[in-house]
Design an enzyme around this catalytic site. Structure first.
Site, PDB file in Angstrom:
ATOM      1  N   LYS A   1     -23.548   9.046  17.886  1.00 45.14           N
ATOM      2  CA  LYS A   1     -22.351   8.506  17.219  1.00 45.14           C
ATOM      3  C   LYS A   1     -21.303   8.113  18.267  1.00 45.14           C
ATOM      4  CE  LYS A   1     -18.625   9.592  13.976  1.00 45.14           C
ATOM      5  NZ  LYS A   1     -17.965  10.558  13.094  1.00 45.14           N
TER       6      LYS A   1
ATOM      7  N   THR B   1      -5.146  18.942  16.166  1.00 43.65           N
ATOM      8  CA  THR B   1      -5.919  18.538  14.988  1.00 43.65           C
ATOM      9  C   THR B   1      -6.368  19.783  14.248  1.00 43.65           C
ATOM     10  OG1 THR B   1      -7.862  17.336  14.196  1.00 43.65           O
ATOM     11  CG2 THR B   1      -8.103  18.419  16.316  1.00 43.65           C
TER      12      THR B   1
ATOM     13  N   LYS C   1     -13.680  16.216  14.536  1.00 44.67           N
ATOM     14  CA  LYS C   1     -13.008  15.310  15.468  1.00 44.67           C
ATOM     15  C   LYS C   1     -12.945  15.941  16.857  1.00 44.67           C
ATOM     16  CE  LYS C   1      -9.360  13.029  12.846  1.00 44.67           C
ATOM     17  NZ  LYS C   1      -7.912  12.865  12.884  1.00 44.67           N
TER      18      LYS C   1
ATOM     19  N   ASP D   1     -18.981   9.989   6.943  1.00 45.19           N
ATOM     20  CA  ASP D   1     -20.158   9.671   7.768  1.00 45.19           C
ATOM     21  C   ASP D   1     -21.435   9.384   6.961  1.00 45.19           C
ATOM     22  OD1 ASP D   1     -18.905   9.632  10.180  1.00 45.19           O
ATOM     23  OD2 ASP D   1     -19.688  11.539  10.905  1.00 45.19           O
TER      24      ASP D   1
ATOM     25  N   ILE E   1     -12.283  20.135  13.030  1.00 46.65           N
ATOM     26  CA  ILE E   1     -13.188  20.584  14.094  1.00 46.65           C
ATOM     27  C   ILE E   1     -14.213  19.495  14.464  1.00 46.65           C
ATOM     28  CG2 ILE E   1     -14.812  21.743  12.501  1.00 46.65           C
ATOM     29  CD1 ILE E   1     -13.821  23.115  15.941  1.00 46.65           C
TER      30      ILE E   1
ATOM     31  N   ASP F   1      -5.021   9.460  14.396  1.00 48.89           N
ATOM     32  CA  ASP F   1      -5.023   9.132  12.984  1.00 48.89           C
ATOM     33  C   ASP F   1      -6.143   8.120  12.774  1.00 48.89           C
ATOM     34  OD1 ASP F   1      -3.779   9.929  10.543  1.00 48.89           O
ATOM     35  OD2 ASP F   1      -3.273   7.826  10.295  1.00 48.89           O
TER      36      ASP F   1
ATOM     37  N   GLU G   1       2.412  14.408   9.023  1.00 53.93           N
ATOM     38  CA  GLU G   1       1.837  13.087   8.725  1.00 53.93           C
ATOM     39  C   GLU G   1       2.802  12.340   7.828  1.00 53.93           C
ATOM     40  OE1 GLU G   1      -2.170  12.320   7.752  1.00 53.93           O
ATOM     41  OE2 GLU G   1      -2.941  13.570   9.361  1.00 53.93           O
TER      42      GLU G   1
HETATM   43  P1  ITT Z   1      -6.121  15.847  11.556  1.00 50.63           P
HETATM   44  O1  ITT Z   1      -5.823  17.304  11.460  1.00 50.63           O
HETATM   45  O2  ITT Z   1      -6.546  15.421  12.929  1.00 50.63           O
HETATM   46  O3  ITT Z   1      -5.036  14.943  10.986  1.00 50.63           O
HETATM   47  P2  ITT Z   1      -7.690  14.786   9.334  1.00 50.63           P
HETATM   48  O4  ITT Z   1      -9.045  15.177   8.816  1.00 50.63           O
HETATM   49  O5  ITT Z   1      -6.521  14.898   8.400  1.00 50.63           O
HETATM   50  O6  ITT Z   1      -7.445  15.628  10.661  1.00 50.63           O
HETATM   51  P3  ITT Z   1      -7.281  11.856   9.651  1.00 50.63           P
HETATM   52  O7  ITT Z   1      -6.092  11.842   8.761  1.00 50.63           O
HETATM   53  O8  ITT Z   1      -7.182  11.159  10.960  1.00 50.63           O
HETATM   54  O9  ITT Z   1      -7.799  13.338   9.941  1.00 50.63           O
HETATM   55  O10 ITT Z   1      -8.584  11.229   8.983  1.00 50.63           O
HETATM   56  C1  ITT Z   1      -8.648  10.856   7.689  1.00 50.63           C
HETATM   57  C2  ITT Z   1      -9.970  11.152   7.056  1.00 50.63           C
HETATM   58  O11 ITT Z   1     -10.840  10.048   7.305  1.00 50.63           O
HETATM   59  C3  ITT Z   1     -10.729  12.382   7.559  1.00 50.63           C
HETATM   60  O12 ITT Z   1     -10.322  13.555   6.916  1.00 50.63           O
HETATM   61  C4  ITT Z   1     -12.161  12.023   7.204  1.00 50.63           C
HETATM   62  O13 ITT Z   1     -12.432  12.315   5.850  1.00 50.63           O
HETATM   63  C5  ITT Z   1     -12.164  10.503   7.392  1.00 50.63           C
HETATM   64  N1  ITT Z   1     -12.665  10.171   8.734  1.00 50.63           N
HETATM   65  C6  ITT Z   1     -11.965   9.867   9.849  1.00 50.63           C
HETATM   66  N2  ITT Z   1     -12.782   9.639  10.887  1.00 50.63           N
HETATM   67  C7  ITT Z   1     -14.023   9.822  10.415  1.00 50.63           C
HETATM   68  C8  ITT Z   1     -15.311   9.771  10.993  1.00 50.63           C
HETATM   69  O14 ITT Z   1     -15.510   9.529  12.291  1.00 50.63           O
HETATM   70  N3  ITT Z   1     -16.361  10.022  10.204  1.00 50.63           N
HETATM   71  C9  ITT Z   1     -16.209  10.289   8.902  1.00 50.63           C
HETATM   72  N4  ITT Z   1     -15.044  10.377   8.272  1.00 50.63           N
HETATM   73  C10 ITT Z   1     -13.959  10.150   9.033  1.00 50.63           C
END
Ligand code: ITT
Length: 194
Positions: free
Chosen positions: A175, A14, A19, A155, A17, A72, A43
């Site tokens: 959370k 990923t 996540k 969030d 950070i 994802d 992706e």
């Molecule tokens: P990766 O490198 O892991 O792909 P990413 O930020 O691109 O990271 P995703 O495509 O899975 O991750 O997530 C899509 C977006 O959804 C992410 O950038 C956040 O803006 C939002 N998101 C996902 N989970 C969230 C959470 O727990 N709280 C707030 N926003 C979240």
């Protein structure tokens, strides 16, 4: 992988950070260690989080040949017919929380859910395995947070059901009690340890 480490160590591909920090705490509950791999996981364009996660994990595995997870995730808003869903990362980067609240200005139905798909792959498996969970809640009328430093994505505008605080107003530990990601990771951890 060394036999002693099997089921206890996994790598998380990923670039996010926030996540990773959430995952580290959840997996520690299962005495598991997780390493962050900043490999750019491919992706693909798809309406299915599972399809995206499966393609990403295979792509990341090709680069490192380690037991690996990717996630994802997406925010699905009822009043916007499930938007932004799989496009959440793009929508967050382009219009952010302010733009999202603006889109929802005249929308009464504020029900929404976060979904998380954790995909795992390692050399012992024929194909990736997925763990999917969700957190149900609603979109608030304005952004609410503890502090900007710990802000993560949507969030500040997502309030889970049965709570009066947004995900940005609580600690990671709080959370993790009910988030989409924490629940999916717990399902993964129980399976992985066996
Ligand atoms: P990766 O490198 O892991 O792909 P990413 O930020 O691109 O990271 P995703 O495509 O899975 O991750 O997530 C899509 C977006 O959804 C992410 O950038 C956040 O803006 C939002 N998101 C996902 N989970 C969230 C959470 O727990 N709280 C707030 N926003 C979240």
């Amino acid at each position: 992988m060394n036999f002693q480490l099997k089921g206890r160590v996994v790598f998380f591909a990923t670039n996010n950070i926030n996540k990773f920090n959430e995952a580290r705490k959840v997996l520690a509950e299962y005495n598991m260690a997780v390493g962050m791999l900043g490999v750019k996981a491919l992706e693909i364009q798809s309406d299915s989080l599972e399809e995206i996660a499966k393609a990403s994990v295979l792509h990341a595995f090709e680069k490192c040949h380690l037991p690996i997870i990717v996630e994802d995730a997406g925010l699905f808003i009822d009043g916007l017919n499930g938007f932004p869903g799989p496009y959440s990362a793009y929508v967050y980067k382009t219009i952010g929380n302010r733009g999202l609240l603006k889109l929802m200005e005249n929308i009464e139905n504020r029900e929404a859910k976060f979904e998380s798909v954790i995909a795992y792959y390692s050399s012992e498996l024929k194909s990736p395995i997925c763990f999917k969970e969700e957190a149900i809640g609603e979109i608030t009328k304005e952004e609410r947070r503890r502090d900007r430093a710990s802000d993560f994505g949507f969030d500040p505008v997502f309030k889970p059901a049965n709570s009066d605080k947004t995900f940005a107003e609580v600690t990671i530990t709080e959370k993790n009690k009910y988030s989409h990601r924490a629940k999916a990771l717990r399902n993964f951890a129980k399976w992985y340890k066996n």
